[in-house]
Design a protein around this motif. Structure first.
Motif, PDB file in Angstrom:
ATOM      1  N   ALA A 127       0.829  -1.207   0.000  1.00 23.62           N
ATOM      2  CA  ALA A 127       0.000   0.000   0.000  1.00 23.62           C
ATOM      3  C   ALA A 127       0.863   1.257   0.000  1.00 23.62           C
ATOM      4  CB  ALA A 127      -0.932  -0.008   1.211  1.00 23.62           C
ATOM      5  N   PHE A 128       1.937   1.263   0.789  1.00 25.96           N
ATOM      6  CA  PHE A 128       2.830   2.424   0.799  1.00 25.96           C
ATOM      7  C   PHE A 128       3.470   2.632  -0.574  1.00 25.96           C
ATOM      8  CE2 PHE A 128       3.435   1.942   5.600  1.00 25.96           C
ATOM      9  CZ  PHE A 128       2.677   3.066   5.877  1.00 25.96           C
ATOM     10  N   ARG A 129       3.934   1.550  -1.185  1.00 29.48           N
ATOM     11  CA  ARG A 129       4.552   1.668  -2.514  1.00 29.48           C
ATOM     12  C   ARG A 129       3.554   2.228  -3.526  1.00 29.48           C
ATOM     13  NH1 ARG A 129       9.309  -1.895  -2.544  1.00 29.48           N
ATOM     14  NH2 ARG A 129       9.136  -3.497  -0.927  1.00 29.48           N
ATOM     15  N   ARG A 130       2.318   1.717  -3.488  1.00 28.53           N
ATOM     16  CA  ARG A 130       1.297   2.148  -4.443  1.00 28.53           C
ATOM     17  C   ARG A 130       0.968   3.631  -4.272  1.00 28.53           C
ATOM     18  NH1 ARG A 130      -2.499  -0.829  -2.742  1.00 28.53           N
ATOM     19  NH2 ARG A 130      -3.537   0.774  -1.506  1.00 28.53           N
ATOM     20  N   GLU A 131       0.748   4.062  -3.034  1.00 27.30           N
ATOM     21  CA  GLU A 131       0.373   5.457  -2.800  1.00 27.30           C
ATOM     22  C   GLU A 131       1.499   6.409  -3.205  1.00 27.30           C
ATOM     23  OE1 GLU A 131      -2.559   6.724  -1.920  1.00 27.30           O
ATOM     24  OE2 GLU A 131      -3.351   4.688  -2.023  1.00 27.30           O
ATOM     25  N   LEU A 132       2.730   6.041  -2.896  1.00 23.84           N
ATOM     26  CA  LEU A 132       3.849   6.906  -3.270  1.00 23.84           C
ATOM     27  C   LEU A 132       4.031   6.951  -4.784  1.00 23.84           C
ATOM     28  CD1 LEU A 132       6.433   6.112  -0.469  1.00 23.84           C
ATOM     29  CD2 LEU A 132       5.406   8.333  -0.953  1.00 23.84           C
ATOM     30  N   ALA A 133       3.776   5.837  -5.462  1.00 22.67           N
ATOM     31  CA  ALA A 133       3.874   5.828  -6.921  1.00 22.67           C
ATOM     32  C   ALA A 133       2.823   6.755  -7.536  1.00 22.67           C
ATOM     33  CB  ALA A 133       3.706   4.407  -7.453  1.00 22.67           C
ATOM     34  N   LEU A 134       1.608   6.758  -6.983  1.00 24.61           N
ATOM     35  CA  LEU A 134       0.562   7.655  -7.479  1.00 24.61           C
ATOM     36  C   LEU A 134       0.939   9.117  -7.254  1.00 24.61           C
ATOM     37  CD1 LEU A 134      -2.640   5.781  -6.235  1.00 24.61           C
ATOM     38  CD2 LEU A 134      -1.897   6.047  -8.606  1.00 24.61           C
TER      39      LEU A 134
END
Length: 237
Positions: A127-134
């Protein structure tokens, strides 16, 4: 940290947020701080429309009813939360809205089948990786953050802070007690926690200005840290 899954007020789709929480007897308290931003987070709007939620505390998941605390009860509970963590008070000072306090009350019945702590840790990391990528994508394409992603950015910063604080205070000591051979790698992971905390503080100050370089540095350091943590610790969880 907990994973709170709400149902989208408009879409009807599940939405999972990573939140800090405070145990309070037979209920769990969460605060809609969104890093002190001017707008309530999406998950709060979702549970206003549909208060039935799912809570994942790592050892097990359970269905809960979200109850928004009002008036004197809200103020009394929020004061206790600020005593436990002054950061809540700082977030309140930074916005004109009243930060909502929500009690997550377990519904009757046994907990649903829980995932392993290792699986939950991977879910949180994902979830952290996904949000930072967005966040990184929007900054790269538009040069700034829209209002909602500014909220998301502050929420990710807050979530990472609580996640790392929980690991440093709970997970790392517990693993060291059972597996002293992890001492060197946990020392490295703790050092990375401290370095990432500095980056998070700098990023929070820059929200709304030129963020791309800071976000890229955070993503690079965080991804390396998460990869190392998963490789070193998941076999022991």
């Amino acid at each position: 940290m907990l994973l709170l899954t709400t149902t989208g007020a408009r879409t009807g789709r599940p939405h999972t947020a990573i939140l800090g929480y405070y145990p309070d007897g037979d209920r769990v308290l969460v605060v809609g701080s969104a890093g002190g931003s001017p707008k309530h987070p999406d998950w709060y709007h979702n549970l206003l429309a549909r208060p039935e939620v799912e809570v994942d505390l790592g050892l097990f998941q359970y269905q809960a009813t979200a109850v928004v605390l009002r008036d004197a009860e809200r103020d009394e509970v929020f004061a206790r939360l600020v005593e436990a963590d002054a950061g809540w008070g700082e977030y309140q000072k930074g916005t004109t809205r009243t930060l909502p306090v929500v009690a997550l009350v377990s519904q009757p019945g046994p907990p649903s089948g829980g995932s392993s702590f290792a699986d939950t840790l991977k879910t949180i990391h994902k979830a952290f990786r996904r949000e930072l990528a967005l966040i990184r994508h929007e900054i790269a394409t538009s040069g700034t953050l829209g209002a909602q992603l500014r909220i998301n950015c502050l929420t990710v910063c807050q979530g990472l802070h609580y996640h790392h604080t929980g690991e440093s205070a709970g997970l790392f000591p517990a693993l060291l007690a059972q597996h002293p051979e992890l001492g060197d790698v946990i020392a490295v992971l703790q050092k990375e926690h401290d370095e990432i905390a500095v980056l998070l503080g700098e990023l929070e100050k820059l929200v709304g200005s030129d963020l791309l370089g800071q976000v890229d540095e955070l993503i690079a350091q965080l991804n390396a840290h998460l990869d190392r943590e998963e490789a070193a610790l998941l076999p022991y969880l």
